[in-house]
Structures are given as C-alpha cells and as structure tokens.
Design an enzyme around this catalytic site. Sequence first.
Site, PDB file in Angstrom:
ATOM      1  CG  ASP A  18      -2.242  -0.565   1.030  1.00 42.63           C
ATOM      2  OD1 ASP A  18      -2.683  -0.675  -0.135  1.00 42.63           O
ATOM      3  OD2 ASP A  18      -2.885  -0.941   2.042  1.00 42.63           O
ATOM      4  CD  GLU A  50      -7.379   3.438   0.820  1.00 48.35           C
ATOM      5  OE1 GLU A  50      -8.021   4.484   1.111  1.00 48.35           O
ATOM      6  OE2 GLU A  50      -7.046   2.596   1.667  1.00 48.35           O
ATOM      7  CD  GLU A  89     -11.920  -2.037   2.840  1.00 50.84           C
ATOM      8  OE1 GLU A  89     -10.888  -1.674   2.231  1.00 50.84           O
ATOM      9  OE2 GLU A  89     -12.001  -2.047   4.083  1.00 50.84           O
TER      10      GLU A  89
HETATM   11  O1  KIV Z   1      -4.752  -2.227   4.239  1.00 51.32           O
HETATM   12  C1  KIV Z   1      -5.396  -3.267   4.022  1.00 51.32           C
HETATM   13  O2  KIV Z   1      -5.319  -4.259   4.747  1.00 51.32           O
HETATM   14  C2  KIV Z   1      -6.295  -3.266   2.860  1.00 51.32           C
HETATM   15  C3  KIV Z   1      -7.237  -4.424   2.729  1.00 51.32           C
HETATM   16  C4  KIV Z   1      -8.339  -4.291   3.693  1.00 51.32           C
HETATM   17  C5  KIV Z   1      -7.718  -4.597   1.340  1.00 51.32           C
HETATM   18  O3  KIV Z   1      -6.261  -2.375   2.072  1.00 51.32           O
END
Ligand code: KIV
Length: 272
Positions: A91, A123, A190
């Site tokens: 991420d 995102e 999500e």
């Molecule tokens: O940060 C995370 O764990 C996520 C998942 C919930 C898809 O983005």
Amino acid sequence: MSVAKKEYKRITTKSLVEMKSNGEKISMLTSYDFSMAKIVDGAGIDVILVGDSASNVMAGHETTLPITLDQMIYHAASVVRAVERALVVVDLPFGSYQSDPKEALRSAIRIMKESGGHAVKLEGGKEIKDSVKRILNAGIPVMGHLGLTPQSIYKFGTYTVRAKEEAEAEKLKTDALMLEKAGCFALVLEKVPAKLAKEVAESLTIPVIGIGAGNGVDGQVLVVHDMIGMTHEFNPRFLRRYLDLYHEMTKAFEQYRDDVKSGNFPSDEEQY
Ligand code: KIV
C-alpha cells in the site's frame, strides 16, 4: 490438498489475469512481518498485501492515516525477505501520493527500490488517475482500490457499506473501468453490495478482489490478524474467523506465567 487449477512456482501480475480467465479464484491475505509472511506464503496464498492496515493491527492506531512511507517500507522489506511464491503488493500510505503525480511516483519508486515489493496499491478513482498513469509509465504494477477506502475515513465519516445509492454505484463503475483502461493489473473492492461487485467483476478483464464484496468477484482478501482471530473485538459480517488465536494465545501466556511462578518451567530436560 490444493484446489488450484494450475500450479504456479511464482505468482506474477500475469498469473492473476490468467487465473481470472481460467475461472480460478485468487487468494490474498495481508502480512506485515517476516514470520507471518513465511507461513502465509508457505500455505500457498497467491497475493500478500502489505496493507496500511498495519497502522491499526501492528501499531494500534485508530485509522490507517498515521502510518508513514518509511514504516510501510520497513514492513514490506520484512515480508519480501520471507516470500518465495506470492506476489507482494504494498500500500502507498496516506499522504504519499495524493498531492501530485510526481510525489506519487517518487513514493512508489521508494517502495520498489527499498522493500523489493512487486507492486503498489492506491486508493481512489478519477482523483488519482494521473498518479496511477505516471506510476504505470515507470513500469511499476498498480492495484486499484475502490468502495470503502479507509484513507478517506474523515471524508465519509463511517466504515459502513459503500455505493448503495445509484450515484455512488455509477461512479464506482466508471472509476473501475478507468483504472482498468489506465493499466491497473487488479482491483480491490471493499465493502460494497455483492450485486454491484459481481457486475463490476464481470465487466472487467482484470481480476477484482473483494473484501466484504460477496462471492461474485475473482478473489478474496482478509486482514490476516482478523481471520486468525487475534483481533477479537472486530466483528464485521464479512469476516470469517478460521482460528480463535486471541483466546488460544491468552491461555498459553497464562499457562507460561503460572509455570514460571510455580517453578514448573524450566524442567530438568529444559536446562543445560
Ligand atoms: O490495508 C489493508 O489491509 C487493505 C485491505 C483491507 C484490502 O487495504
């Protein structure tokens, strides 16, 4: 015994698209450290997400906003050292890509160079289109994330199901198509209605991986600490718990405490 349709030695972004066209569902779990990632990878999970949920489950923050790029790189590098087969997606944390595409690219490059991760996840939809394109132009694979986007929690105010209303559902469908056209290799949806998620998955050629998005998508992702029951106070409807580790670990720690206090540990066999 594995129920995979094809054996993959190493999962790539291409393998995931192939799985979708072969009708094979994709398994994805989070991990944030070496020991957990070794078990998750060894179990044959296809994708490991170094999620910014580390902010909640590892650091104890209320939201995903405080985690920094340096901290994400630390978690991701620990995971990468453990993984032999899974695709590792990392991420981009809040504040590392929203201001402009150049900053987004700089952050994505740092993740790839310093952690060894295989792809990044961002995102948002149309708002981040230019950043997604710039990262993709540098040869870095991008996974999209729509629906409930926890980095925007203060804009939405709640963690409830998203895109129940027509206008939001239409925006989500447009954004999903845009992300596919831009070149994303997969998309996380999500907490959206199952019917909408199925419609989106069927309209795209790239895999759609759901969390709280029903069974009509191409794969599922859960936060590993939730599915093994370490986080016992978080009980959303979409969560299936495969273990009750909170209680199992508590019992083990209590037993250890009692054994130390009573002098029962260590025994003669447990010393030199
Ligand atoms: O940060 C995370 O764990 C996520 C998942 C919930 C898809 O983005």
